[in-house]
Write an enzyme that holds these catalytic residues in place. Structure first.
Site, PDB file in Angstrom:
ATOM      1  N   SER A 135       0.865  -1.179   0.000  1.00  0.00           N
ATOM      2  CA  SER A 135       0.000   0.000   0.000  1.00  0.00           C
ATOM      3  C   SER A 135       0.905   1.233   0.000  1.00  0.00           C
ATOM      4  O   SER A 135       1.671   1.444   0.935  1.00  0.00           O
ATOM      5  CB  SER A 135      -0.884  -0.027   1.255  1.00  0.00           C
ATOM      6  N   LYS A 161      -1.265  -1.033  -4.263  1.00  0.00           N
ATOM      7  CA  LYS A 161      -2.424  -0.173  -3.968  1.00  0.00           C
ATOM      8  C   LYS A 161      -1.905   1.236  -3.785  1.00  0.00           C
ATOM      9  O   LYS A 161      -0.889   1.433  -3.117  1.00  0.00           O
ATOM     10  CB  LYS A 161      -3.088  -0.700  -2.697  1.00  0.00           C
ATOM     11  N   LYS A 163      -2.925   5.224  -2.606  1.00  0.00           N
ATOM     12  CA  LYS A 163      -3.894   6.041  -1.885  1.00  0.00           C
ATOM     13  C   LYS A 163      -4.306   7.194  -2.794  1.00  0.00           C
ATOM     14  O   LYS A 163      -3.457   7.745  -3.526  1.00  0.00           O
ATOM     15  CB  LYS A 163      -3.261   6.579  -0.608  1.00  0.00           C
ATOM     16  N   ASP A 188      -7.265   3.314  -3.023  1.00  0.00           N
ATOM     17  CA  ASP A 188      -7.954   3.414  -1.729  1.00  0.00           C
ATOM     18  C   ASP A 188      -8.175   4.876  -1.382  1.00  0.00           C
ATOM     19  O   ASP A 188      -7.219   5.643  -1.245  1.00  0.00           O
ATOM     20  CB  ASP A 188      -7.109   2.733  -0.637  1.00  0.00           C
ATOM     21  N   GLU A 213     -11.281   1.072  -3.356  1.00  0.00           N
ATOM     22  CA  GLU A 213     -11.547   0.822  -1.933  1.00  0.00           C
ATOM     23  C   GLU A 213     -12.140   2.055  -1.246  1.00  0.00           C
ATOM     24  O   GLU A 213     -11.605   3.159  -1.360  1.00  0.00           O
ATOM     25  CB  GLU A 213     -10.215   0.422  -1.263  1.00  0.00           C
ATOM     26  N   ASP A 238     -13.944  -1.093   3.160  1.00  0.00           N
ATOM     27  CA  ASP A 238     -13.027  -1.254   4.294  1.00  0.00           C
ATOM     28  C   ASP A 238     -13.745  -0.663   5.517  1.00  0.00           C
ATOM     29  O   ASP A 238     -14.433  -1.388   6.255  1.00  0.00           O
ATOM     30  CB  ASP A 238     -11.699  -0.533   3.966  1.00  0.00           C
ATOM     31  N   LYS A 262     -10.249  -6.519   8.205  1.00  0.00           N
ATOM     32  CA  LYS A 262      -9.215  -6.232   9.206  1.00  0.00           C
ATOM     33  C   LYS A 262      -9.786  -6.701  10.535  1.00  0.00           C
ATOM     34  O   LYS A 262     -10.869  -6.267  10.925  1.00  0.00           O
ATOM     35  CB  LYS A 262      -8.937  -4.725   9.287  1.00  0.00           C
ATOM     36  N   GLY A 290      -4.432  -4.022   6.127  1.00  0.00           N
ATOM     37  CA  GLY A 290      -3.353  -3.826   7.091  1.00  0.00           C
ATOM     38  C   GLY A 290      -3.488  -2.487   7.784  1.00  0.00           C
ATOM     39  O   GLY A 290      -4.191  -1.587   7.305  1.00  0.00           O
TER      40      GLY A 290
HETATM   41  O1  OSB Z   1      -7.153   2.087   4.629  1.00  0.00           O
HETATM   42  O2  OSB Z   1      -6.150   0.269   4.344  1.00  0.00           O
HETATM   43  C1  OSB Z   1      -6.204   1.363   4.894  1.00  0.00           C
HETATM   44  C2  OSB Z   1      -3.001   1.989   6.925  1.00  0.00           C
HETATM   45  C3  OSB Z   1      -3.527   2.600   8.039  1.00  0.00           C
HETATM   46  C4  OSB Z   1      -4.879   2.828   8.098  1.00  0.00           C
HETATM   47  C5  OSB Z   1      -5.718   2.443   7.045  1.00  0.00           C
HETATM   48  C6  OSB Z   1      -5.199   1.812   5.918  1.00  0.00           C
HETATM   49  C7  OSB Z   1      -3.805   1.607   5.852  1.00  0.00           C
HETATM   50  C8  OSB Z   1      -3.133   1.031   4.698  1.00  0.00           C
HETATM   51  C9  OSB Z   1      -1.778   0.380   4.934  1.00  0.00           C
HETATM   52  O3  OSB Z   1      -3.550   1.104   3.562  1.00  0.00           O
HETATM   53  C10 OSB Z   1      -1.836  -1.083   4.839  1.00  0.00           C
HETATM   54  C11 OSB Z   1      -0.580  -1.729   5.376  1.00  0.00           C
HETATM   55  O4  OSB Z   1       0.359  -1.916   4.612  1.00  0.00           O
HETATM   56  O5  OSB Z   1      -0.512  -2.043   6.588  1.00  0.00           O
HETATM   57 MG    MG Z   2      -8.434   0.992   3.298  1.00  0.00          MG
END
Ligand code: OSB
Ligand code: MG
Length: 370
Positions: A135, A161, A163, A188, A213, A238, A262, A290
């Site tokens: 990510s 992924k 952001k 995302d 996402e 999510d 999660k 994650g």
């Molecule tokens: O939205 O998936 C998310 C990290 C912190 C809070 C929300 C998210 C994330 C990530 C990182 O996208 C995922 C990872 O590599 O741990």
């Molecule tokens: Mg997310």
């Protein structure tokens, strides 16, 4: 298991690089590491609440309060049999799912150590290794983003992924798509759009993305249904999925075609397995999200992601993507097929580097029966 004590460590760990999302920028990560002692064994858990209520309303501060003043009081000195018994005890505490999940993780670690079983075995996981991706946070510019993605692709990640946020969406994704025509790519938004402003995302439908996402508000499953009707690309929820009930709503409303699971967000591994099972029964693919976990939470994510309906690669990257120094002796590395091995040891299958844990600890509290 009779609960002898519960210890909390509020830790802060420097990230190898800042992580920026539509809700903020982090240069280090805070969380609570939980130790539950029972009959000479110690179970470890990670509560993924962060310093700021950006992703979720919980913070390290609220989780500390809820665990200390409420959850621990329902456990200390008592015989907590398993995750179901735990969920039953905390059912009167409304919300605070990240706090509950951290404790449940430590209970699973304890149960595994007592019964000499790995978490994977206890949860019903099938795979020895799981497919993973990376990510990538918002960068200064599309050029810097492409450079970053290039580095990750070179180091072996077959799924990326990125952001997005308003103004940094279609342009960023198309730059990555142009540089990597065949990469498994997804985006995302972390709830940064409304139904109206998400109309600007229509070009995503021509970019062959795996999924979009959480574009809309975290409490808005219905508008995701409306948006999904307008997009060919699968929408993945999510933030909106806080329980097996929410997963059922999303399935019944056709609000998404994929769910990110999660364990923290749904209140514990037992609840995550329930969401998984429900999705499996309805042919809704899931993947493991994650929260920039330490080795403790990463071990838990890997065990969870070994269940059969985790069909898409998880946001479970190698340790070196997050931290130079971790609190577990074990470090997780990427295999050359973009997978990470699921731990085999009892419980979470990790051991704690006490020096690292204490050097990252900002505050510590030990709770014992009165
Ligand atoms: O939205 O998936 C998310 C990290 C912190 C809070 C929300 C998210 C994330 C990530 C990182 O996208 C995922 C990872 O590599 O741990
Ligand atoms: Mg997310």
């Amino acid at each position: 298991m009779k609960i002898d004590s519960i210890s909390l460590h509020h830790i802060n760990m420097p990230l190898v690089a800042p992580f920026e999302t539509s809700f903020g920028r982090e240069v280090d990560r805070e969380c609570i590491i939980i130790l539950i002692r029972s009959g000479g064994l110690i179970g470890y858990g990670e509560c993924v609440a962060d310093q700021l209520p950006g992703y979720n309303y919980e913070t390290v501060g609220t989780a500390w309060h809820i665990i200390k003043d409420y959850i621990a009081q329902l456990m200390l000195g008592q015989d907590v049999k398993d995750a179901a018994d735990f969920q039953n005890r905390v059912s009167g505490i409304r919300g605070h799912l990240l706090a509950k999940a951290g404790i449940e993780m430590a209970l699973w670690d304890l149960l595994g150590k007592r019964d000499k079983k790995s978490l994977r075995e206890m949860l019903g996981g099938k795979r020895d290794k799981v497919e993973v991706g990376v990510s990538v946070g918002l960068q200064e510019s599309p050029e810097v983003l492409v450079r970053n993605v290039t580095d990750y692709v070179k180091s072996g990640y077959a799924r990326v992924k990125i952001k997005i946020k308003p103004g940094r969406d279609v342009g960023d994704a198309s730059a990555v798509r142009k540089a990597f025509p065949n990469l498994r790519l997804q985006v995302d938004a972390n709830s940064a759009y409304s139904l109206e402003s998400a109309q600007s995302l229509q070009p995503f439908d021509e970019m062959n993305l795996l999924l979009i996402e959480q574009p809309l508000f975290e409490d808005d499953i219905w508008d995701h249904h409306k948006l999904q009707e307008q997009f060919r690309t699968p929408i993945c929820l999510d933030e909106s999925i806080l329980s097996p009930r929410h997963a059922r709503y999303a399935i019944e409303m056709k609000a998404c075609r994929i769910i990110n699971i999660k364990a923290g967000r749904v209140g514990g591994l037992s609840q995550a397995v329930e969401v998984h099972d429900l999705c499996l029964a309805h042919e809704m693919p899931v993947w493991c999200g994650g929260m920039l976990e330490t080795g403790v939470g990463r071990a838990s994510n890997l065990a969870l992601a070994s269940l059969p309906n985790f069909i898409l690669p998880g946001d479970i990257s190698a340790s070196d993507r997050y931290y130079k120094r971790d609190i577990t002796h074990e470090r997780f590395s990427l295999n050359n097929d973009s997978t990470i091995d699921v731990p085999r040891g009892v419980g979470l299958g990790v051991t704690i580097d006490e020096d690292a844990l204490s050097s990252f600890t900002l505050a510590h509290l030990e709770l014992k029966p009165m």
